[in-house]
Write an enzyme that holds these catalytic residues in place. Structure first.
Site, short mmCIF file in Angstrom:
data_model
loop_
_atom_site.label_atom_id
_atom_site.label_comp_id
_atom_site.label_asym_id
_atom_site.label_seq_id
_atom_site.Cartn_x
_atom_site.Cartn_y
_atom_site.Cartn_z
N ASP A 31 0.83 -1.20 0.00
CA ASP A 31 0.00 0.00 0.00
C ASP A 31 0.86 1.25 0.00
O ASP A 31 0.57 2.23 -0.68
CB ASP A 31 -0.91 0.02 1.24
CG ASP A 31 -2.01 -1.02 1.13
OD1 ASP A 31 -2.03 -1.77 0.12
OD2 ASP A 31 -2.84 -1.09 2.06
N GLN A 33 3.88 1.63 -1.17
CA GLN A 33 4.48 1.86 -2.49
C GLN A 33 3.46 2.44 -3.47
O GLN A 33 3.76 3.33 -4.26
CB GLN A 33 5.02 0.53 -3.05
CG GLN A 33 6.32 0.11 -2.40
CD GLN A 33 6.68 -1.33 -2.77
OE1 GLN A 33 5.87 -2.24 -2.61
NE2 GLN A 33 7.89 -1.51 -3.27
N TYR A 34 2.22 1.91 -3.37
CA TYR A 34 1.15 2.42 -4.22
C TYR A 34 0.92 3.91 -3.93
O TYR A 34 0.85 4.74 -4.83
CB TYR A 34 -0.12 1.62 -4.00
CG TYR A 34 -1.29 2.09 -4.84
CD1 TYR A 34 -1.50 1.60 -6.12
CD2 TYR A 34 -2.19 3.04 -4.33
CE1 TYR A 34 -2.56 2.04 -6.89
CE2 TYR A 34 -3.25 3.49 -5.10
CZ TYR A 34 -3.44 2.98 -6.38
OH TYR A 34 -4.49 3.43 -7.14
N LEU A 81 -34.44 -10.39 -18.31
CA LEU A 81 -34.27 -11.80 -18.68
C LEU A 81 -35.50 -12.60 -18.31
O LEU A 81 -36.18 -12.30 -17.32
CB LEU A 81 -33.08 -12.40 -17.92
CG LEU A 81 -31.70 -11.92 -18.30
CD1 LEU A 81 -30.67 -12.44 -17.30
CD2 LEU A 81 -31.35 -12.41 -19.70
N ARG A 134 -29.95 1.36 -15.71
CA ARG A 134 -30.86 0.73 -16.65
C ARG A 134 -32.16 1.54 -16.78
O ARG A 134 -32.70 1.66 -17.87
CB ARG A 134 -31.19 -0.68 -16.17
CG ARG A 134 -32.18 -1.39 -17.01
CD ARG A 134 -32.31 -2.84 -16.60
NE ARG A 134 -33.23 -3.52 -17.47
CZ ARG A 134 -34.54 -3.53 -17.30
NH1 ARG A 134 -35.07 -2.90 -16.27
NH2 ARG A 134 -35.34 -4.17 -18.12
N GLU A 171 -22.88 -5.47 -13.95
CA GLU A 171 -23.57 -5.26 -12.69
C GLU A 171 -22.67 -4.51 -11.71
O GLU A 171 -21.52 -4.88 -11.51
CB GLU A 171 -23.92 -6.65 -12.12
CG GLU A 171 -25.01 -6.63 -11.10
CD GLU A 171 -26.41 -6.63 -11.71
OE1 GLU A 171 -26.57 -6.37 -12.93
OE2 GLU A 171 -27.35 -6.88 -10.94
N TYR A 223 -20.83 -8.08 -18.07
CA TYR A 223 -21.48 -9.30 -18.56
C TYR A 223 -22.10 -9.14 -19.94
O TYR A 223 -22.79 -10.04 -20.42
CB TYR A 223 -22.52 -9.82 -17.57
CG TYR A 223 -23.65 -8.87 -17.25
CD1 TYR A 223 -24.47 -8.37 -18.24
CD2 TYR A 223 -23.91 -8.50 -15.94
CE1 TYR A 223 -25.51 -7.51 -17.95
CE2 TYR A 223 -24.95 -7.64 -15.63
CZ TYR A 223 -25.75 -7.15 -16.64
OH TYR A 223 -26.77 -6.29 -16.35
N LYS A 289 -26.24 -18.00 -21.28
CA LYS A 289 -26.37 -17.34 -22.57
C LYS A 289 -25.85 -18.27 -23.66
O LYS A 289 -24.79 -18.88 -23.49
CB LYS A 289 -25.54 -16.06 -22.58
CG LYS A 289 -26.09 -15.02 -21.63
CD LYS A 289 -25.09 -13.94 -21.31
CE LYS A 289 -25.62 -13.11 -20.16
NZ LYS A 289 -24.59 -12.29 -19.54
N CYS A 425 -56.28 1.97 16.22
CA CYS A 425 -56.32 2.73 17.47
C CYS A 425 -57.17 3.97 17.22
O CYS A 425 -56.98 4.66 16.22
CB CYS A 425 -54.90 3.14 17.87
SG CYS A 425 -54.85 4.57 18.96
S1 IVH Z 1 -27.44 -10.46 -18.88
C1 IVH Z 1 -29.98 -9.12 -22.36
N1 IVH Z 1 -25.84 -11.39 -17.00
O1 IVH Z 1 -30.13 -9.41 -14.18
C2 IVH Z 1 -29.28 -9.71 -21.19
N2 IVH Z 1 -27.66 -10.01 -16.36
O2 IVH Z 1 -32.97 -9.80 -15.29
C3 IVH Z 1 -29.24 -8.78 -20.05
N3 IVH Z 1 -27.76 -9.55 -13.97
O3 IVH Z 1 -30.90 -6.25 -15.39
C4 IVH Z 1 -28.73 -9.25 -18.79
N4 IVH Z 1 -25.97 -10.68 -13.39
O4 IVH Z 1 -28.96 -6.38 -13.80
C5 IVH Z 1 -26.94 -10.65 -17.28
N5 IVH Z 1 -24.34 -12.22 -15.45
C6 IVH Z 1 -25.41 -11.50 -15.73
C7 IVH Z 1 -26.14 -10.82 -14.73
C8 IVH Z 1 -27.26 -10.10 -15.09
C9 IVH Z 1 -26.97 -9.91 -12.97
C10 IVH Z 1 -28.97 -8.70 -13.82
C11 IVH Z 1 -28.97 -7.48 -14.67
C12 IVH Z 1 -30.25 -7.46 -15.44
C13 IVH Z 1 -31.04 -8.52 -14.77
C14 IVH Z 1 -31.84 -9.28 -15.82
#
Ligand code: IVH
Length: 672
Positions: A31, A33-34, A81, A134, A171, A223, A289, A425
């Site tokens: 720390d 050094q940082y 999702l 979002r 996230e 993500y 996915k 009441c």
């Molecule tokens: S993908 C089109 N990956 O979950 C795909 N979402 O219900 C969009 N979330 O609003 C989301 N971890 O905030 C994805 N590894 C992950 C995630 C993730 C958390 C949340 C995200 C999103 C919600 C979807």
């Protein structure tokens, strides 16, 4: 090296060590050094201020709070999702996709579903230029000032080959460790603890002052992505794209894996469920996915979510604990709520020691009794709930719960409301509990929003009889406050100052703060917009009240009754005499913070909440221009039931279409 080269070199080194420390959790230097590197940079920049740029690590935290949040339309909408609750749902997800695309490669990227907030980060020429929440999926809020304080997020991408425009999505969350430390500090400061890491992260991003976020230490995992310049050669697999992001210095989740088919999804699930308690962050499930990106285009989207991804939710966590007591809480309007006092127990990432039991019917239905061992459940963001007793553990003669006949706070008679499960009441403002709740409501965020006047302080003030009615707040002196226990002179001064500032309010907030039964934030806004002056609201009769959007007969009656009561009028008079004021209707400006300010809006179809004329008026007060036909200039179409050709045209032109519900949510929540 000249100073400019030295500065660049230092910044690179610092970014590199930041990554090692905050992302890899594997520091290569101490720390001290940082700090030395950092101080060297500060000194060089001070000597050469013309060389300071916004991507310098010294510029993460601005020292000026923002005046308000700005809405930003997403270049690519942010979807949510679909959910799977068991393995069968996942198999059906795969089957449905195979039906649409028989040649589908069933390899998936499997990732923990972080329990935080989705954020879009925009990089232009490798520099972080904007970060947005979002929001409703099509429009979010600019939170760049807070996101820049997250040390693991690069202000400048490392490496080479990034596209000119790169939006990454991920996230923002708070680790369990940071969360526990923050809550401890909150309690030490006599401030409210956050219910869970997600709320803490959300509350942090909502701050206008970036110095608060900087102290709270949020984390981020990428993500996904939004807009990316067309000429960038996108890798063929989702997991390769994420790996590329990692090469550019973006933090990625180390627990993500590529899995094969439905069986692979199941195996990953079983393993992560076991790992869950030991993960450093909260998760509420898994996201799968389709890994082959070319398939994403073919599978496409449903109205809300991509077909190529799905979230498997974890079951709600259940634990057993002892029901120590059932206490009665008296609410602002006198309603008695039974609350379970539990032997503290950890469930779903938080320590639970109370849970509402709602009302007598609920207690009877569940048959819970003091002394029982009860099952407590908590799922994700949901408040903890008592599921029921463990009957095998019940001791003999466990007493049945009964509602008290007299208010536990003021001994007034308790009256059961006709046809309802509610016991009330009858003490009104004579009841100290009701009075305290009314006072707490008066200073709350959406009402007078007086900072520093927390619930505990209000209880102290009410108990000391320094404040009986809301207008008494404005008579408080520094001496009176400083004499209270746990109150330093400086805090007392701050509170008095905050009270003084709160005198400037709006008519809508004023109406809301009065706590008229069933007049919430939206109704208060509607009343203010409709009647413009307090005098007109005070003298309005039933017929003119029900003409206001959102006001039905019962609410109209509540309003009329409220303004007929002499003691209410006295309080209002007292408030005005203390100097409470709001802008004159003539000079009242439109609500600049509203997401509709400056937007071109078209209304179509049948609205449930009132006429289109009402809606038009409301939009205009929010700064929108309401027109009759759709064109490329239209920002929003608000479509009620049976919307016809305008809806088709809007969709063809790519105009954002809002349902009535979405519209109400946008104006009803949090813009006050
Ligand atoms: S993908 C089109 N990956 O979950 C795909 N979402 O219900 C969009 N979330 O609003 C989301 N971890 O905030 C994805 N590894 C992950 C995630 C993730 C958390 C949340 C995200 C999103 C919600 C979807």
């Amino acid at each position: 090296m000249n100073p400019s080269e030295q500065i660049l070199h230092l910044r690179e080194q610092i970014a590199h060590h930041n990554y090692a420390y905050y992302v890899e959790d594997n520091p290569r230097i101490s720390d001290a050094q940082y700090d030395a590197l950092y101080q060297q940079l500060v000194a060089l920049e001070q000597a050469n201020p013309e060389l300071i740029t916004s991507d310098s690590p010294t510029q993460r935290v601005g020292d000026q709070p923002l005046a308000g949040f700005v809405s930003v339309k997403h270049a690519v909408p942010m979807f949510s999702l679909g959910n799977a609750f068991n393995q069968e749902d996942l198999e059906n997800f795969q089957k449905a996709n195979l039906k649409l695309l028989p040649s589908l490669n069933t390899t998936y990227s499997a990732e923990p579903k972080m329990d935080g907030l989705a954020i879009n980060l925009r990089y232009q020429d490798g520099l972080l230029t904007q970060a947005t929440t979002r929001g409703d999926g099509s429009t979010g809020e600019d939170v760049t000032h807070n996101i820049r304080t997250i040390q693991s997020i690069p202000l400048k991408l490392s490496g080479t080959g990034w596209p000119a425009v790169l939006e990454v999505r991920g996230e923002v969350f708070m680790s369990k460790k940071t969360f526990n430390r923050l809550n401890q500090q909150q309690l030490e400061k006599d401030e409210k603890a956050f219910a869970n890491p997600r709320n803490a992260a959300a509350g942090t991003l909502r701050q206008l002052d970036p110095r608060i976020a900087a102290k709270r230490q949020l984390s981020f995992y990428v993500y996904g992505w939004g807009e990316i310049s067309d000429n960038w050669p996108m890798p063929s697999r989702y997991s390769y794209v994420i790996e590329q992001f990692k090469q550019w210095g973006l933090p990625t989740n180390p627990d993500a894996e590529v899995v094969e088919g439905a069986l692979g999804m199941q195996t990953y699930y079983d393993a992560l469920l076991l790992k869950r308690p030991n993960l450093p962050y909260e998760i509420d499930g898994i996201v799968y996915k389709v890994n082959d990106i070319a398939s994403h285009k073919i599978l496409g989207f449903t109205a809300k979510a991509p077909r190529w991804a799905i979230a498997r939710k974890f079951p709600a966590e259940e634990v057993w604990t002892e029901l120590l007591d059932i206490e009665i809480q008296v609410g602002r309007t006198g309603a008695l709520t039974p609350v379970a006092r539990l032997k503290p127990v950890a469930v779903g990432g938080v320590i639970v020691s109370n849970a509402t039991l709602h009302n007598l019917d609920e207690i009877t239905r569940k048959d819970v009794r003091v002394g029982d061992t009860v099952i407590v459940r908590r799922a994700g963001d949901v408040i903890p709930e008592v599921v029921g007793p463990v009957l095998s553990q019940r001791t003999e003669n466990a007493p049945l719960f009964e509602m008290p006949q007299a208010c536990p706070e003021c001994d007034s008679e308790v009256i059961k409301e006709h046809d309802k499960a509610v016991y009330r009441c009858s003490g009104g403002l004579y009841c100290p509990a009701q009075r305290k709740r009314a006072l707490q409501h008066f200073v709350s965020r959406k009402a007078f929003d007086i900072q520093g006047l927390g619930d505990k302080l209000i209880v102290q003030l009410a108990d000391a009889e320094l404040v009986k009615h809301p207008d008494d707040f404005f008579k408080l002196t520094v001496e009176q406050l400083a004499n209270l226990e746990r109150m330093a002179e400086k805090s007392a001064r701050n509170v008095v100052e905050a009270i003084e500032q709160a005198k400037h309010t709006t008519l809508a907030r004023f109406i809301y703060s009065l706590g008229i039964p069933e007049v919430g934030e939206v109704t208060a806004k509607n009343l203010a917009q409709h009647f413009i002056t307090l005098a007109k609201i005070e003298s309005a009769d039933q017929a003119s009240l029900v003409a206001v959007p959102d006001v039905g007969e019962i609410v109209a009656e509540n309003i009329e009754t409220f303004f007929k009561q002499a003691h209410n009028l006295e309080v209002i008079q007292g408030l005005i005499e203390s100097g409470v004021n709001w802008p004159d209707p003539e000079t009242q400006k439109v609500d600049e913070a509203s997401p509709f300010n400056g937007k071109v809006v078209v209304l179509t179809g049948t609205l449930q909440q009132g006429s289109r004329t009402d809606a038009k008026k409301q939009l205009e007060t929010l700064g929108a221009k309401v027109t009759g036909s759709i064109s490329a200039k239209t920002d929003y179409l608000i479509a009620g039931e049976n919307a016809g050709s305008k809806l088709t045209k809007a969709q063809a032109l790519g105009v954002t279409v809002l349902t009535e519900q979405q519209w109400l949510e946008m104006i009803g929540t949090d813009n006050g």
